[in-house]
Write a protein that holds these residues in place. Structure first.
Motif, PDB file in Angstrom:
ATOM      1  N   ASP A  27       8.370  -4.657   3.256  1.00 46.91           N
ATOM      2  CA  ASP A  27       8.026  -6.060   3.023  1.00 46.91           C
ATOM      3  C   ASP A  27       6.531  -6.247   2.739  1.00 46.91           C
ATOM      4  O   ASP A  27       6.132  -7.165   2.032  1.00 46.91           O
ATOM      5  CB  ASP A  27       8.452  -6.896   4.226  1.00 46.91           C
ATOM      6  CG  ASP A  27       9.966  -6.920   4.377  1.00 46.91           C
ATOM      7  OD1 ASP A  27      10.439  -6.763   5.507  1.00 46.91           O
ATOM      8  OD2 ASP A  27      10.653  -7.088   3.367  1.00 46.91           O
ATOM      9  N   ILE A  28       5.686  -5.383   3.308  1.00 48.31           N
ATOM     10  CA  ILE A  28       4.255  -5.452   3.000  1.00 48.31           C
ATOM     11  C   ILE A  28       4.021  -5.139   1.527  1.00 48.31           C
ATOM     12  O   ILE A  28       3.250  -5.818   0.827  1.00 48.31           O
ATOM     13  CB  ILE A  28       3.473  -4.484   3.913  1.00 48.31           C
ATOM     14  CG1 ILE A  28       3.506  -4.988   5.360  1.00 48.31           C
ATOM     15  CG2 ILE A  28       2.036  -4.335   3.432  1.00 48.31           C
ATOM     16  CD1 ILE A  28       2.880  -4.027   6.349  1.00 48.31           C
ATOM     17  N   GLN A  29       4.688  -4.095   1.021  1.00 46.20           N
ATOM     18  CA  GLN A  29       4.553  -3.747  -0.391  1.00 46.20           C
ATOM     19  C   GLN A  29       5.089  -4.856  -1.286  1.00 46.20           C
ATOM     20  O   GLN A  29       4.496  -5.180  -2.322  1.00 46.20           O
ATOM     21  CB  GLN A  29       5.295  -2.436  -0.664  1.00 46.20           C
ATOM     22  CG  GLN A  29       4.654  -1.221   0.006  1.00 46.20           C
ATOM     23  CD  GLN A  29       5.473   0.039  -0.201  1.00 46.20           C
ATOM     24  OE1 GLN A  29       6.611  -0.016  -0.664  1.00 46.20           O
ATOM     25  NE2 GLN A  29       4.904   1.180   0.158  1.00 46.20           N
ATOM     26  N   LEU A  30       6.229  -5.449  -0.897  1.00 46.81           N
ATOM     27  CA  LEU A  30       6.795  -6.552  -1.659  1.00 46.81           C
ATOM     28  C   LEU A  30       5.836  -7.743  -1.691  1.00 46.81           C
ATOM     29  O   LEU A  30       5.626  -8.362  -2.741  1.00 46.81           O
ATOM     30  CB  LEU A  30       8.135  -6.964  -1.058  1.00 46.81           C
ATOM     31  CG  LEU A  30       8.822  -8.180  -1.681  1.00 46.81           C
ATOM     32  CD1 LEU A  30       9.175  -7.908  -3.134  1.00 46.81           C
ATOM     33  CD2 LEU A  30      10.072  -8.561  -0.887  1.00 46.81           C
ATOM     34  N   LYS A  31       5.217  -8.059  -0.560  1.00 46.54           N
ATOM     35  CA  LYS A  31       4.300  -9.186  -0.488  1.00 46.54           C
ATOM     36  C   LYS A  31       3.100  -8.975  -1.412  1.00 46.54           C
ATOM     37  O   LYS A  31       2.673  -9.888  -2.124  1.00 46.54           O
ATOM     38  CB  LYS A  31       3.844  -9.376   0.951  1.00 46.54           C
ATOM     39  CG  LYS A  31       2.928 -10.579   1.160  1.00 46.54           C
ATOM     40  CD  LYS A  31       2.568 -10.727   2.630  1.00 46.54           C
ATOM     41  CE  LYS A  31       1.670 -11.951   2.844  1.00 46.54           C
ATOM     42  NZ  LYS A  31       1.288 -12.097   4.264  1.00 46.54           N
ATOM     43  N   ARG A  32       2.561  -7.767  -1.420  1.00 52.13           N
ATOM     44  CA  ARG A  32       1.418  -7.477  -2.300  1.00 52.13           C
ATOM     45  C   ARG A  32       1.786  -7.617  -3.769  1.00 52.13           C
ATOM     46  O   ARG A  32       1.019  -8.160  -4.566  1.00 52.13           O
ATOM     47  CB  ARG A  32       0.910  -6.072  -2.015  1.00 52.13           C
ATOM     48  CG  ARG A  32       0.229  -5.913  -0.651  1.00 52.13           C
ATOM     49  CD  ARG A  32      -0.110  -4.466  -0.378  1.00 52.13           C
ATOM     50  NE  ARG A  32      -0.779  -4.310   0.913  1.00 52.13           N
ATOM     51  CZ  ARG A  32      -1.051  -3.133   1.480  1.00 52.13           C
ATOM     52  NH1 ARG A  32      -0.701  -1.998   0.865  1.00 52.13           N
ATOM     53  NH2 ARG A  32      -1.651  -3.083   2.656  1.00 52.13           N
ATOM     54  N   ALA A  33       2.984  -7.135  -4.127  1.00 52.69           N
ATOM     55  CA  ALA A  33       3.412  -7.224  -5.523  1.00 52.69           C
ATOM     56  C   ALA A  33       3.604  -8.670  -5.948  1.00 52.69           C
ATOM     57  O   ALA A  33       3.211  -9.070  -7.051  1.00 52.69           O
ATOM     58  CB  ALA A  33       4.711  -6.436  -5.710  1.00 52.69           C
ATOM     59  N   ILE A  34       4.199  -9.491  -5.068  1.00 55.35           N
ATOM     60  CA  ILE A  34       4.420 -10.903  -5.404  1.00 55.35           C
ATOM     61  C   ILE A  34       3.089 -11.630  -5.564  1.00 55.35           C
ATOM     62  O   ILE A  34       2.891 -12.408  -6.509  1.00 55.35           O
ATOM     63  CB  ILE A  34       5.281 -11.573  -4.314  1.00 55.35           C
ATOM     64  CG1 ILE A  34       6.708 -11.042  -4.372  1.00 55.35           C
ATOM     65  CG2 ILE A  34       5.277 -13.085  -4.469  1.00 55.35           C
ATOM     66  CD1 ILE A  34       7.599 -11.583  -3.280  1.00 55.35           C
ATOM     67  N   GLU A  35       2.144 -11.398  -4.670  1.00 56.30           N
ATOM     68  CA  GLU A  35       0.843 -12.064  -4.758  1.00 56.30           C
ATOM     69  C   GLU A  35       0.099 -11.664  -6.018  1.00 56.30           C
ATOM     70  O   GLU A  35      -0.724 -12.434  -6.529  1.00 56.30           O
ATOM     71  CB  GLU A  35       0.021 -11.720  -3.512  1.00 56.30           C
ATOM     72  CG  GLU A  35       0.550 -12.365  -2.244  1.00 56.30           C
ATOM     73  CD  GLU A  35      -0.198 -11.915  -1.001  1.00 56.30           C
ATOM     74  OE1 GLU A  35      -0.024 -12.567   0.050  1.00 56.30           O
ATOM     75  OE2 GLU A  35      -0.938 -10.913  -1.078  1.00 56.30           O
TER      76      GLU A  35
END
Length: 577
Positions: free
Chosen positions: A21-29
């Motif tokens: 989820d940390i990686q997903l959050k960075r990609a979305i931002e």
């Protein structure tokens, strides 16, 4: 004989602290900056685990005409938030619309697998989980535990026992590394089920016992109750009735603690609301009084017409004040009732509980002396006495709590149509081991097991448990307790008959004539306590019948009458009795 065991299929959990989820959050931002305010809000709420808001804003963002690289991220947030809100069809539709080239396709497959598990499409779920685990893209231990657990459960339902065992053992290894006691407990229960289905009894029982001891370390009462009840059924099927009774009693106490915790919270919240309402009324009265004083100072300046207007206003405010005083008087009486309830509870604690506690302390000291001198027979006798005293004390406390809730109109009431045969048999099943200890024949003789009645099942169970518990308590060893059923007009009659010593006729007449249960009517010094009186009051709340009489031969006959169908002005609802 096969055992009754519990299968666990957990829903996929969300954690903002795992690496996926940390990686997903960075990609979305990175991709969403300045492109859609609604999508920006949706992903912020998503990672705060506020799925209601995430679903709302992602649904608004989905109506945008412009289509670009944020669509796959938007569909992921939209689909997962819909999944958490149990909108499975919407969730699957949004997740299926994500392109195959999406860099977080493993998370898409992971959530599609979870939807399939909840729909019991186990083969489909395995396909999605295999895709999700492909290339080792899932790094989070939390998601790996969920995946391994659900894969194991799918194989268990498909009877692929070796595969189920493999993945559940993988989950156990990760749970041990993460020191996840609760996850380890459920994994052991389900691995025990795998062995149970293969009739590997010794391995299954060992895992059930480990799960039980892990449950002892948990604060969650529901988890403790499940593992304890599981062990009670295991011991019953091993014909170890004494140990099974101990587990059943522990399970019932945990179940009652859960129920009591909810009822006590409701009672305290109601008391708080009443106090706040009383304060608000007092403030309102003061405001009205000040207003009245200000207005009265101007009335003397007018003439005759003003005087009559003033007189009319005085009458108007006098009526308001009288009504408010009546309200305050009623609230005062209600507070007095609460105070009387509190005083009675203190009286029970200081009198009815002191004696059994002193008995237990004395027995424990004697038990210590017997164990020191290896007097096993005496120790066993004292232990059985302590069990009986503890059970009776717990039963007394449950009756007092139900009475306190009934006194303050806090006893929840859920009238609905129920199968009376199932309700009776469920209570008799719980008390069969207790009757077996005294070699009492506890049986139901009715044939019609499909009779439908309209009542609150929890209030009926409290009533029926009280009566069966009393019957077992006062029936001698090798005695007999029977439960019969008959139908007449619009009423189902349940007759409970024992061959105990019976009761004095004056006490029976007193019980049969009581209509309400108050502190003044409870006389513990004459053996007229809460149990039978509470049972009668609860049966009347169910619009039923309660009659008690001595048997011509020996013992007591109690007749309960339950309505067969609801009246026209009644409907199943969540109400307060």
């Amino acid at each position: 004989m096969k055992w009754f065991v519990f299968l666990w299929i957990p829903i996929s959990l969300f954690s903002q602290n795992n690496i996926d989820d940390i990686q997903l959050k960075r990609a979305i931002e990175t991709v969403c900056r300045g492109k859609s305010p609604n999508f920006h809000k949706a992903h912020l709420f998503y990672f705060k685990q506020d799925m209601d808001s995430a679903y709302l804003y992602s649904s608004r963002a989905s109506h945008l005409r412009k289509r670009d690289e944020i669509n796959d991220f938007l569909n992921l947030i939209y689909g997962v938030s819909a999944y958490k809100k149990k909108f499975d069809s919407i969730a699957k539709n949004k997740l299926d619309n994500i392109s195959p080239e999406f860099p977080f396709q493993h998370l898409v497959n992971f959530n599609l697998a979870g939807i399939s598990v909840e729909s019991q499409k186990f083969k489909e779920a395995l396909i999605y989980y295999n895709k999700a685990l492909n290339n080792n893209k899932i790094k989070s231990n939390t998601k790996l535990k969920i995946a391994y657990h659900n894969i194991g459960i799918c194989h268990l339902h498909l009877k692929n026992y070796n595969r189920a065992e493999t993945f559940l053992k993988k989950e156990i290894e990760i749970a041990k590394l993460d020191k996840d006691t609760l996850g380890l407990l459920y994994a052991k229960l389900d691995l025990g089920n795998v062995y149970y289905e293969q009739y590997k009894d010794s391995q299954a029982i060992a895992l059930f016992e480990e799960a039980y001891h892990l449950g002892k370390t948990q604060e969650d009462l529901a988890t403790k109750q499940i593992t304890t009840q599981n062990m009670a059924v295991v011991e019953k099927n091993r014909n170890n009735y004494k140990k099974s009774v101990e587990y059943f009693e522990e399970s019932i106490e945990l179940k009652d603690s859960l129920w009591n915790k909810d009822k006590i919270s409701l009672l305290l919240e109601k008391d708080k609301q009443q106090i706040v309402a009383l304060k608000e009324k007092e403030v309102q009265i003061q405001k009205e009084h000040v207003k009245f004083q200000k207005q009265r100072s101007h009335w003397f300046l007018g003439g005759g017409i003003v005087f009559f207007l003033l007189f009319g206003m005085l009458l108007y405010f006098y009526n308001i004040k009288t009504q408010q005083n009546r309200t305050i008087t009623a609230q005062k009486k209600q507070l007095e009732t609460l105070n009387n309830t509190k005083n009675y509870l203190l009286s029970v604690i200081s009198h009815d509980l002191r004696s059994p506690l002193n008995s237990i302390n004395y027995n424990n000291e004697t038990l210590h002396h017997a164990l020191t001198h290896n007097d096993s027979q005496k120790a066993l006798q004292l232990n059985n006495e302590n069990i009986t005293i503890s059970k009776n004390t717990s039963h007394l406390l449950n009756n007092i709590l139900n009475w306190a809730l009934e006194q303050n109109d806090q006893l929840l009431f859920y009238p609905d149509v129920h199968n009376i045969g199932i309700l009776i048999e469920s209570v008799l099943f719980d008390y069969t081991p207790l009757a077996a200890i005294k070699n009492i024949d506890l049986a139901s003789n009715f044939q019609n097991t499909h009779t439908q009645v309209f009542l609150d099942q929890e209030l009926f169970k409290i009533t029926f448990r009280n009566l069966i518990d009393n019957a077992i308590k006062y029936t001698p060893e090798h005695g007999k307790i029977t439960v019969d059923m008959s139908i007449s007009d619009h009423t189902c009659f349940i007759e409970i008959k024992d061959n105990g010593p019976g009761m004095p006729q004056d006490i029976l007449d007193t019980i049969n004539t009581y209509e309400t249960l108050t502190i003044e009517k409870i006389d513990r010094s004459k053996g007229l306590g809460l149990g039978l009186l509470l049972s009668k009051v609860l049966m009347h709340k169910n619009k039923g019948i309660f009659k008690i009489k001595n048997n011509d031969n020996k013992g007591i006959i109690i007749t309960l009458g339950a309505p067969l169908k609801m009246s026209e002005n009644e409907a199943p609802a969540h109400t307060l009795a």
